[in-house]
Structure formats: structure tokens, C-alpha cells
Enzyme design. Structure first.
Site, PDB file in Angstrom:
ATOM      1  N   ASP A 119     -10.911   3.104  27.146  1.00 12.90           N
ATOM      2  CA  ASP A 119     -10.529   1.800  26.578  1.00 12.90           C
ATOM      3  C   ASP A 119     -10.431   0.688  27.618  1.00 12.90           C
ATOM      4  O   ASP A 119      -9.808  -0.336  27.355  1.00 12.90           O
ATOM      5  CB  ASP A 119      -9.201   1.928  25.831  1.00 12.90           C
ATOM      6  CG  ASP A 119      -8.024   2.134  26.767  1.00 12.90           C
ATOM      7  OD1 ASP A 119      -8.230   2.656  27.873  1.00 12.90           O
ATOM      8  OD2 ASP A 119      -6.898   1.773  26.393  1.00 12.90           O
ATOM      9  N   GLU A 120     -11.020   0.895  28.784  1.00 13.98           N
ATOM     10  CA  GLU A 120     -10.952  -0.132  29.837  1.00 13.98           C
ATOM     11  C   GLU A 120     -12.302  -0.286  30.508  1.00 13.98           C
ATOM     12  O   GLU A 120     -13.022   0.702  30.697  1.00 13.98           O
ATOM     13  CB  GLU A 120      -9.966   0.291  30.935  1.00 13.98           C
ATOM     14  CG  GLU A 120      -8.544  -0.002  30.619  1.00 13.98           C
ATOM     15  CD  GLU A 120      -7.673   0.185  31.856  1.00 13.98           C
ATOM     16  OE1 GLU A 120      -6.455   0.225  31.664  1.00 13.98           O
ATOM     17  OE2 GLU A 120      -8.185   0.299  32.971  1.00 13.98           O
TER      18      GLU A 120
END
Length: 408
Positions: A119-120
Site C-alpha cells: 500500500d505504499e
DNA sequence: TCTGGGGTCCTAGGACCC
DNA sequence: TCTGGGGTCCTAGGACCC
């Protein structure tokens, strides 16, 4: 991405919006109840207070965080804190899907992406231009300026232009991510990855933070050292004991004093990062170093008494690992096992082969050799199998392409 | 009521080689 | 008549991250 797993779950269970929800564990999917006359579907969700087991929370909604719930927290502990919170099982396939969606949307605008987990991402915005945007035309040629003062001014103006352009790009990225996924993210624009990472958390959720090097004393120094990526619980506690409770205090600590207490490398690194210095590149292509599978048992198992059960789990781990390896298109030369005992102590054993392997049986055999060298007197709570020294499998271009998009 | 699962990187010692 | 100075590879543990 903001509260990523939880936000993905809220997309499919919108009735949970605004409620404390925790994601974790794996055996409590919501039950769907269909009314036979109306055909209406209602869902019955698991209550955190009813949870029994060894799971931890992976994500909590912001409402749940207000009740003291947070990721990495034991679910039983969370249950004591907020028994009425809703508990949802993790669904990694779904999160991977949304991960691909948001990364693809970003890539259309800013192609230089470094994956940093599911998620990054880090982005290099240096050369990004928004199509159709009025960005003042072509970059000014500084050599055209008549004298040094004019060149200086032109350089400053061009930097200011770049700054506002980056802000527009960040806005466009947030909009693209929302269009593609329905999810919000938080973005920071900063001179390097270190500062971007810290700054991206200053305005969560749905944040857009612009941070210049000159802002470090006012905006970064007041924060606790723990906010720096690479200062974890241990280093943070040690800094605390030394009376260093802010990044500013760390920046003002003497370099040799730090190196004496934290070692040459780590001490010098602490000094640099406290000043906001970081020269790491955005790495757009990387190969995995290792692939692994592990599982924590519902109850601790004895190597003697639960031999059959352990053997079955061991085989299953080797088979899943072999499947992952095949799916990603790699073979590996070093096989390892990991054991965690009832006292939480962890040991690993490695075995390196002359040639790379990829099959479940070969992995199981090599891992078996490792297991023979491990102490097996205590009861075991976790067993894991890992493979490293990876080489991409020739001829599996499809697999490699998948790795390029799936590697998280 | 103890503490998931998937990773990366660093350190340090020993074997081995030139 | 004590044991250099590089280098690489392997192993084990640990801190840290998402």
C-alpha cells in the site's frame, strides 16, 4: 494508502462506514442472511469481543483507532478494549487486486515508481509533466539569463514553478487513485524519500503535504525519533533512555557521541537522517531476495507427540512455497526453516545447495535437513520455510512480467 | 489474553582461497 | 620460534518495515 485493508473492506461492506472495524485473523467471514420473502440480504459480522485465538490486527479503521485499537495488536487484547468493534478476516487477494489498481493509476501519471509494500510507493516526480496543464511551456534555459543575478533569479523561479507543478501532480495522483479504486491516499512531496515518508503521515487521511528542506527544523524536529523509517522500538527506547525524545534533539546530538553508543554506521546514519539527509534513489526495478511461508499454530505443538500433525503442516508449507516460487518464476539455492517456541524464542537453520531448486519435494528434503539441526525440545508455536539465493527462471517471461507487477 | 505473515538489511564469525 | 591481508560465501540472529 489510508488504512488500506480496512478501506478496501468498507468498499464491499459500506454499511460498516463510520463504525470501529478491525481486520485480522482468518476464520470469521460475515454470514449472509437472505430473507426468503423479500430476498433482502443482511450480513452478520463477527464481533471483536467474541474472538478467540492468536491473531493480531493488521489494520483498524480510524474510528477503531480512537478506541485504542491499532495494527500489530493482539485481537484478544483488542477484544478487551473494544468488544463491540466489528472484526473482519484478512483477504490478501483482494488487497493485492486493489494494490495493482492504484499502482496502475499512478503509473499513468508518474511512471517512476518504487514499490514499498502493498500500500505504499515512492515516486520520482522530477520529470513528471501533467498533460494539457499550463506549466509555463518549456523549461527555461538558465544560460539565456544576462548575468549572475538574473541567472539566480531564474533558477529560483524555476524551482518555484517545479514546486507548484509537483503540487498539481500530487492532486492529480490523488484524484486518479480515487477514480481507479474509490480509496483515498496521503501524499507528501519532499526533497527525498526519508522526508516524503515522514511528511506523508502528517496529514493523514487524505493528506497532501508539501515539505521543503528548510521546513525540517519547524516540522520534522518536533516529532519523536520513532517517526523515522529505520528507528524502531529498540532504538527508540535507547534514545529515550539517553534523553533524546525528538528528532531535533537527535540532530543536535554529537556525532561521535552517537557513534559510540549506536555503532559507527548506525550512529552516523542517525545523525544524517535527523538532519533530513537522504540520497537514496527511487528504485524502479528490483528482484525479490527471498520468498517464504510460515504459520502460527492454534496451540503449541510438541515435536514428539504431535509429529504427524507437524509433518503435515511442514509439507503443506513446502508445497505453498513451491507454488509461490513457480508463480513468480524463480528457483532458489538456499532453503531455510524458522521455528518459534512456546517462550517466543526464534531460531533459524539454513542449507545451501549446489544448484537452484524449485519443486516442493526438493524444498521439503532440504528443509528437512535444516530441521534436523534445530533444537526440538520446547513446544513449537510457529513453523516457517524460506528460500533465498533466487535466480529467475529462464523462459518464463510471463512469470517475470507478473513479478514486475505483483512484487510488493 | 501475550505477541501474524510477508519481507529487507545489517552484523559477526568461521571456512576457505589466493 | 606463533599465526598477514585481502576477498567471498555461508550461517545465525536481530532490528525493522508494511
Amino acid at each position: 494508502m489510508d488504512a488500506f485493508y480496512a478501506s478496501v473492506e468498507l468498499l464491499r461492506y459500506p454499511e460498516l462506514r463510520g463504525l470501529p472495524v478491525v481486520i485480522g485473523g482468518h476464520r470469521h467471514a460475515p454470514q449472509e442472511i437472505v430473507d426468503p420473502t423479500t430476498g433482502m440480504v443482511t450480513r452478520k459480522f463477527a464481533r471483536l469481543g467474541d474472538y478467540v485465538g492468536r491473531g493480531v490486527a493488521t489494520t483498524a479503521t480510524y474510528e477503531a483507532r480512537r478506541l485504542g485499537l491499532h495494527s500489530a495488536q493482539g485481537l484478544m487484547k483488542g477484544a478487551a478494549l473494544a468488544p463491540d468493534a466489528t472484526l473482519l478476516p484478512v483477504d490478501f487477494d483482494r488487497y493485492r487486486h486493489y494494490s495493482r489498481l492504484f499502482k496502475r493509476a499512478v503509473r499513468e501519471i508518474a511512471p517512476r515508481i518504487e514499490d514499498h509494500g502493498i500500500d505504499e510507493i515512492f515516486l520520482d516526480l522530477s520529470d513528471v509533466r501533467l498533460s494539457g496543464a499550463d506549466d509555463g511551456g518549456a523549461p527555461r534555459d538558465l544560460a539565456d539569463a544576462p548575468d549572475a543575478a538574473a541567472r539566480n533569479l531564474a533558477a529560483v523561479e524555476s524551482e518555484v514553478d517545479a514546486w507548484w507543478r509537483a503540487r498539481d501532480v500530487a492532486k492529480a495522483l490523488k484524484a486518479a487513485v480515487r477514480d481507479a479504486t474509490g480509496l483515498s491516499c496521503s501524499i507528501a512531496v519532499a526533497p527525498n524519500k526519508l522526508l516524503a515518508k515522514i511528511a506523508s503521515e502528517l496529514d493523514k487521511p487524505d493528506g497532501l503535504t508539501m515539505l521543503k528542506a528548510a521546513d525540517v527544523p519547524t516540522r520534522i524536529w518536533p516529532l519523536p525519533p520513532r517517526r523515522i523509517n529505520g528507528i524502531g522500538p529498540k532504538a527508540s527506547a535507547k534514545l529515550d533512555a539517553l534523553g533524546i525524545t525528538s528528532i531535533g534533539a537527535l540532530a543536535h546530538a554529537d556525532l561521535t557521541w552517537l557513534m559510540d553508543r549506536f555503532g559507527r554506521n548506525y550512529g552516523a546514519w542517525l545523525h544524517r537522517v535527523a538532519h533530513g539527509e537522504d540520497d537514496r534513489e527511487v528504485v524502479t526495478d528490483s528482484e525479490p531476495v527471498s520468498i517464504s511461508r510460515e504459520t502460527t499454530f492454534e496451540r503449541d505443538l510438541s515435536a514428539q507427540r504431535d509429529r504427524a500433525e507437524l509433518g503435515a503442516i511442514f509439507t503443506e508449507l513446502c508445497e505453498s512455497l513451491a507454488r509461490d516460487l513457480a508463480r513468480k518464476g524463480y528457483a532458489g539455492r538456499t532453503v531455510g526453516v524458522k521455528l518459534r517456541f512456546d517462550n517466543f524464542a526464534t531460531v533459524t537453520r539454513d542449507h545451501t545447495l549446489a544448484v537452484p531448486i524449485q519443486g516442493a519435494q526438493a524444498i521439503r528434503h532440504a528443509a528437512g535437513l535444516c530441521l534436523k539441526r534445530a533444537p526440538l525440545t520446547r513446544r513449537i508455536r510457529l513453523l516457517g520455510v524460506r528460500i533465498s539465493s533466487l535466480t529467475p527462471l529462464a523462459g518464463d517471461r510471463d512469470g517475470l512480467a507478473r513479478v514486475a507487477t505483483e512484487h510488493e
